[in-house]
Design a protein around this motif. Structure first.
Motif, short mmCIF file in Angstrom:
data_model
loop_
_atom_site.label_atom_id
_atom_site.label_comp_id
_atom_site.label_asym_id
_atom_site.label_seq_id
_atom_site.Cartn_x
_atom_site.Cartn_y
_atom_site.Cartn_z
N LEU A 171 11.18 87.58 86.73
CA LEU A 171 11.86 88.23 85.40
C LEU A 171 12.97 88.86 85.38
CD1 LEU A 171 11.44 88.63 82.47
CD2 LEU A 171 10.24 90.90 83.09
N ALA A 172 13.28 89.75 86.48
CA ALA A 172 14.74 90.45 86.63
C ALA A 172 15.58 89.21 86.84
CB ALA A 172 14.62 91.50 87.87
N ALA A 173 15.57 88.37 87.39
CA ALA A 173 16.62 87.28 87.76
C ALA A 173 16.87 86.73 86.44
CB ALA A 173 16.35 86.21 88.91
N LEU A 174 15.92 86.54 85.77
CA LEU A 174 16.10 85.77 84.53
C LEU A 174 16.78 86.64 83.47
CD1 LEU A 174 15.68 83.05 83.14
CD2 LEU A 174 13.48 83.91 82.27
N GLN A 175 16.36 87.70 83.54
CA GLN A 175 17.39 88.67 82.58
C GLN A 175 18.57 88.71 82.76
OE1 GLN A 175 14.59 92.19 83.35
NE2 GLN A 175 13.65 92.11 81.40
N TYR A 176 19.01 88.79 84.36
CA TYR A 176 20.24 89.12 84.55
C TYR A 176 21.03 87.86 84.20
CZ TYR A 176 24.11 89.04 87.98
OH TYR A 176 25.51 89.43 88.46
N SER A 177 20.44 86.70 84.44
CA SER A 177 20.90 85.23 83.93
C SER A 177 21.33 85.42 82.52
CB SER A 177 20.15 84.17 84.30
OG SER A 177 20.14 84.17 85.78
N PHE A 178 20.46 85.97 81.63
CA PHE A 178 20.78 85.85 80.30
C PHE A 178 21.86 87.05 79.88
CE2 PHE A 178 17.11 83.15 79.95
CZ PHE A 178 17.32 82.54 78.40
#
Length: 68
Positions: A22-29
């Protein structure tokens, strides 16, 4: 976001992409939002945000799909 259609939440995108980070996806968004390609919109609950593609994001993905 465009492939998923509508305004998917981060949880929807995790399932769609078969990811668990989740943290990596949040960073990407956050990066996509900073570039003006997606924007946060109201999600199904107060705790969850959804994302929608912007006009700039649509134009960029159109160019990318024509090149492929």
């Amino acid at each position: 976001v465009r492939l998923r259609g509508g305004t998917p939440t981060l949880t929807d995108m995790l399932v769609f992409l078969h990811r668990h980070d989740l943290a990596a996806l949040q960073y990407s968004f956050r990066k996509l939002e900073r570039l003006g390609l997606v924007k946060k919109v109201r999600g199904p609950s107060r705790r969850e945000r959804a994302y929608a593609i912007t006009d700039a994001g649509t134009q960029l993905t159109d160019v990318h799909s024509r090149r492929r």
